[in-house]
Design a protein around this motif. Sequence first.
Motif, PDB file in Angstrom:
ATOM      1  N   MET A 117       0.756  -1.214   0.072  1.00  0.00           N
ATOM      2  CA  MET A 117       0.079  -0.017   0.139  1.00  0.00           C
ATOM      3  C   MET A 117       0.777   1.335  -0.090  1.00  0.00           C
ATOM      4  SD  MET A 117      -3.255  -0.836  -0.176  1.00  0.00           S
ATOM      5  CE  MET A 117      -2.519  -1.940  -1.214  1.00  0.00           C
ATOM      6  N   THR A 118       2.164   1.189   0.494  1.00  0.00           N
ATOM      7  CA  THR A 118       2.779   2.356   0.736  1.00  0.00           C
ATOM      8  C   THR A 118       3.435   2.702  -0.794  1.00  0.00           C
ATOM      9  OG1 THR A 118       3.637   1.795   2.891  1.00  0.00           O
ATOM     10  CG2 THR A 118       5.022   3.310   1.678  1.00  0.00           C
ATOM     11  N   ARG A 119       3.761   1.666  -1.371  1.00  0.00           N
ATOM     12  CA  ARG A 119       4.331   1.871  -2.844  1.00  0.00           C
ATOM     13  C   ARG A 119       3.069   2.272  -3.711  1.00  0.00           C
ATOM     14  NH1 ARG A 119       8.437  -0.959  -5.281  1.00  0.00           N
ATOM     15  NH2 ARG A 119       7.660   0.393  -6.897  1.00  0.00           N
ATOM     16  N   ILE A 120       1.765   1.903  -3.585  1.00  0.00           N
ATOM     17  CA  ILE A 120       0.746   2.347  -4.327  1.00  0.00           C
ATOM     18  C   ILE A 120       0.502   3.700  -3.908  1.00  0.00           C
ATOM     19  CG2 ILE A 120      -1.729   1.761  -4.757  1.00  0.00           C
ATOM     20  CD1 ILE A 120      -1.165  -1.111  -4.832  1.00  0.00           C
ATOM     21  N   GLY A 121       0.654   4.074  -2.647  1.00  0.00           N
ATOM     22  CA  GLY A 121       0.336   5.463  -2.016  1.00  0.00           C
ATOM     23  C   GLY A 121      -1.089   5.660  -1.459  1.00  0.00           C
ATOM     24  N   ILE A 122      -1.462   4.518  -0.867  1.00  0.00           N
ATOM     25  CA  ILE A 122      -2.628   4.334  -0.073  1.00  0.00           C
ATOM     26  C   ILE A 122      -2.225   4.461   1.205  1.00  0.00           C
ATOM     27  CG2 ILE A 122      -4.601   2.909   0.613  1.00  0.00           C
ATOM     28  CD1 ILE A 122      -4.715   2.265  -2.286  1.00  0.00           C
ATOM     29  N   ILE A 123      -2.803   5.442   2.126  1.00  0.00           N
ATOM     30  CA  ILE A 123      -2.540   5.399   3.682  1.00  0.00           C
ATOM     31  C   ILE A 123      -3.291   4.342   4.354  1.00  0.00           C
ATOM     32  CG2 ILE A 123      -2.305   6.725   5.417  1.00  0.00           C
ATOM     33  CD1 ILE A 123      -1.671   8.994   3.557  1.00  0.00           C
ATOM     34  N   LEU A 124      -2.934   3.430   4.998  1.00  0.00           N
ATOM     35  CA  LEU A 124      -3.564   2.727   5.861  1.00  0.00           C
ATOM     36  C   LEU A 124      -4.002   3.174   7.276  1.00  0.00           C
ATOM     37  CD1 LEU A 124      -1.805  -1.012   4.861  1.00  0.00           C
ATOM     38  CD2 LEU A 124      -3.862  -0.097   4.147  1.00  0.00           C
ATOM     39  N   PRO A 125      -5.282   2.779   7.918  1.00  0.00           N
ATOM     40  CA  PRO A 125      -5.393   3.058   9.118  1.00  0.00           C
ATOM     41  C   PRO A 125      -4.041   2.685  10.086  1.00  0.00           C
ATOM     42  CG  PRO A 125      -7.272   2.020   8.421  1.00  0.00           C
ATOM     43  CD  PRO A 125      -6.100   1.817   7.242  1.00  0.00           C
ATOM     44  N   HIS A 126      -3.876   3.157  11.158  1.00  0.00           N
ATOM     45  CA  HIS A 126      -2.716   2.887  12.190  1.00  0.00           C
ATOM     46  C   HIS A 126      -2.702   1.378  12.348  1.00  0.00           C
ATOM     47  CE1 HIS A 126       0.476   3.288  14.894  1.00  0.00           C
ATOM     48  NE2 HIS A 126      -0.244   2.907  15.910  1.00  0.00           N
TER      49      HIS A 126
END
Length: 297
Positions: A287-296
């Motif tokens: 998700m970091t590579r794709i650019g989506i911020i995940l909930p903590h």
Amino acid sequence: MYVDSTRKELGLLSTQDLKKCQVQIRRWVENLRVVCQALSAVDFVVVDSYRVDQPMVDLLESQAGNLLFIDDFHHFHYRNAWVVDWSLGLEQHPPTGWRGYPKALLGLSYAVLRPAFCNPLPPREIGVLREVFVTLGGGETSSHFAYLATRLAQSFPDLQFYATSLEQSKAPVDLPNLTYVGRLDSSAMRMRMREADLVVCGLGQTAYEVLSQATPIIPIALVDNQAGDIAAWRAAHFAPFVLRGEAPELFALLHNAIEAMRSEEVRAEISACMRTLALREGVARLMTRIGIILPHH
């Protein structure tokens, strides 16, 4: 979630999974308009199907802005979609057609595991080989499962075997050292892998779950999409025995591998190598590579 499948196969999803998701059984492969109409209302599309072909890839890429294909056959050309294959060894040896493609996410660092297998790994003591867990997946492997589980229990009467398969309801022969444990959820599967001294499994997603638990493993490539992984697994320090399901001498090879795994020193070395693998943050890295911020959490 669109499932191009039958209700029987949908039964593999747990009731809890179904409550969390809106699951629809649609023949979307034959009627891509169903998917394309939905794309305008969603933020991200994930496609995981062996029935996808290049025209479908092209059509979906033209309709979706954020698109991810899970592809372990490496058959297709992608223009702007993300593509992921977390098979072992692809970091060093990417598929020929994807070399230099900036949206290819390859190798173990992107391995997606069920949440139960992402929990902290407790210490493991390697002792005498006493318990072996046999798990060989779904319907396409059920004949291997029945044969291997029974023959192993007969050949190693001093070992306790536990066995599970999605399709096999009961091992065909009653043996005092063979227990069929039924279909297991992820937590029970993790517990069984942790309690075992050795796991015999297919060279698919289950093998990566075993790696995450640092339990010594004998993987068997049983279906087509696993054939390309054999060389990488054989080159790894944590998998000295990787077998081909179609080998005519499969049982003899498996028998010899288990005999070699009786060595506590061998299994301790394998487990120590497995503990060094980064297999618990694959979704976050992806998700970091794709650019989506995940909930903590």
